[in-house]
Design a protein around this motif. Sequence first.
Motif, PDB file in Angstrom:
ATOM      1  N   GLU A 133      -9.002   2.103  -5.298  1.00  0.00           N
ATOM      2  CA  GLU A 133      -8.240   3.292  -5.651  1.00  0.00           C
ATOM      3  C   GLU A 133      -7.557   3.866  -4.421  1.00  0.00           C
ATOM      4  O   GLU A 133      -8.159   3.970  -3.352  1.00  0.00           O
ATOM      5  N   VAL A 134      -6.304   4.245  -4.583  1.00  0.00           N
ATOM      6  CA  VAL A 134      -5.531   4.835  -3.492  1.00  0.00           C
ATOM      7  C   VAL A 134      -5.822   6.332  -3.425  1.00  0.00           C
ATOM      8  O   VAL A 134      -5.763   7.037  -4.444  1.00  0.00           O
TER       9      VAL A 134
ATOM     10  N   GLY B  26       1.674   2.454  -3.387  1.00  0.00           N
ATOM     11  CA  GLY B  26       0.557   3.120  -4.049  1.00  0.00           C
ATOM     12  C   GLY B  26       0.414   4.552  -3.575  1.00  0.00           C
ATOM     13  O   GLY B  26       0.156   5.467  -4.366  1.00  0.00           O
ATOM     14  N   GLU B  27       0.589   4.762  -2.273  1.00  0.00           N
ATOM     15  CA  GLU B  27       0.524   6.126  -1.724  1.00  0.00           C
ATOM     16  C   GLU B  27       1.628   7.005  -2.315  1.00  0.00           C
ATOM     17  O   GLU B  27       1.380   8.167  -2.663  1.00  0.00           O
TER      18      GLU B  27
ATOM     19  N   PHE C  56      -6.222  -4.063  -1.259  1.00  0.00           N
ATOM     20  CA  PHE C  56      -6.006  -3.046  -0.240  1.00  0.00           C
ATOM     21  C   PHE C  56      -5.383  -3.628   1.024  1.00  0.00           C
ATOM     22  O   PHE C  56      -4.829  -2.904   1.853  1.00  0.00           O
TER      23      PHE C  56
ATOM     24  N   HIS D 151       0.806  -1.225   0.000  1.00  0.00           N
ATOM     25  CA  HIS D 151       0.000   0.000   0.000  1.00  0.00           C
ATOM     26  C   HIS D 151       0.839   1.275   0.000  1.00  0.00           C
ATOM     27  O   HIS D 151       0.490   2.248  -0.684  1.00  0.00           O
TER      28      HIS D 151
ATOM     29  N   LYS E 120       0.648   8.033  -5.732  1.00  0.00           N
ATOM     30  CA  LYS E 120      -0.449   9.013  -5.712  1.00  0.00           C
ATOM     31  C   LYS E 120       0.056  10.395  -5.312  1.00  0.00           C
ATOM     32  O   LYS E 120      -0.364  11.408  -5.880  1.00  0.00           O
TER      33      LYS E 120
ATOM     34  N   THR F  54       4.132   5.262   5.690  1.00  0.00           N
ATOM     35  CA  THR F  54       2.901   5.859   5.182  1.00  0.00           C
ATOM     36  C   THR F  54       3.150   7.296   4.734  1.00  0.00           C
ATOM     37  O   THR F  54       4.161   7.914   5.097  1.00  0.00           O
TER      38      THR F  54
END
Length: 399
Positions: free
Chosen positions: A372-373, A150-151, A167, A147, A154, A201
Amino acid sequence: YKITDAMKEQLADFYGGFASEEETAGTIKALYENTGYVIDTHTAVAAFVYKKFKEETKDEKPAVIASTASPYKFSASVLEAIEGELSERDEFDMVDKLRKEKNAVILGHYYQSGEIQDIADFVGDSLALAQWAAKTDADIIVMCGVHFMGETAKVLCPDKKVLVPDFNAGCSLADSCPADKFAQFVKEHPDHTVISYVNTTAAVKAVTDVVVTSTNAKQIVESFPKEQKIIFGPDRNLGNYINSITNRNMLLWDGACHVHEQFSVEKIIELKAQYPDADVLVHPECKGVVAKLADKVASTAGLLKHAINSSKQNFIVATESGILHEMRKQCPEKNFIPVPPEDSTCACNECNFMRLNTLEKLYNTLKYEWPEVTVDPEIAKEAVKPIQRMLEISEKLGL
């Protein structure tokens, strides 16, 4: 997968108790494992009825399921998931078709399964994936990794749609560094520069001065004056390794990767006795006692490069076993032996989060453009700064 009493009442009203709680829950579980979908009980019952109808009537392709509530029509992908009739070649073709139709790019980490790596447009480590995401002209980015990757994509590409196949593909290292606790830690040391590993994160990156990967951590740390106080998080093993090779004394956050923590020193010694001429390749997220046995300590990309350029024939590899796929593709004549984890009969060490991504989930992600992220705009505004700084330094250093 628990079904509530209210759901059971609905099932009784609509389906006359045709599907039991256990059967319905089993259908929900099976569909989730095959497709990544969490479906409602009505759809689950309809799927169960579909299977029963097919079994009892011998109808090979019933298109509509009749019930006292309403007819259910299933898309081809759901039918195929229920029946398990998709071949790997079919899945490749279906994913490729959607990728072209939607102008999507598929980015795959070295720790993904071989089939994901083979279908990806680009395969690499965290630095390479971030670099590719930053420069792609695709409308959709599908990040086949975990994840936080993906962040990162984005944050770098806020106007693009970023998707992940599952997810639930998290990261134990990122989880070991909660954003609120890390922010407090930073606040308690105001005279420190904050360097965060990319395995964090977006919220942690938002309180960071510069992000690093295992490829560029040494060079970025050395770009700061020796007298500069530094916080390094969240990986204590990587931090200790960087301290040892740069003669620094960075203040370390106490986090670790569950995969790299588990490599067995004893089994490396046993493998070295079996292959005395082999190079031992170790990722710097491993414990120091493991790194001391290495002929080469480097990022996944660095270990791959070493294997390609080395004249050795045998390599004992202490990192997530997904990298073996690319190593064997690039060097088919060489022998790569995965180091097993401690207290395990398994021959290799896999990341269970990375393995959540499958071709079926990749197909569904492209088809339905979900999951979707998303990243909070205020967090993204701050998080992009240390990522961009990393990319700028890496470009300047030719990394």
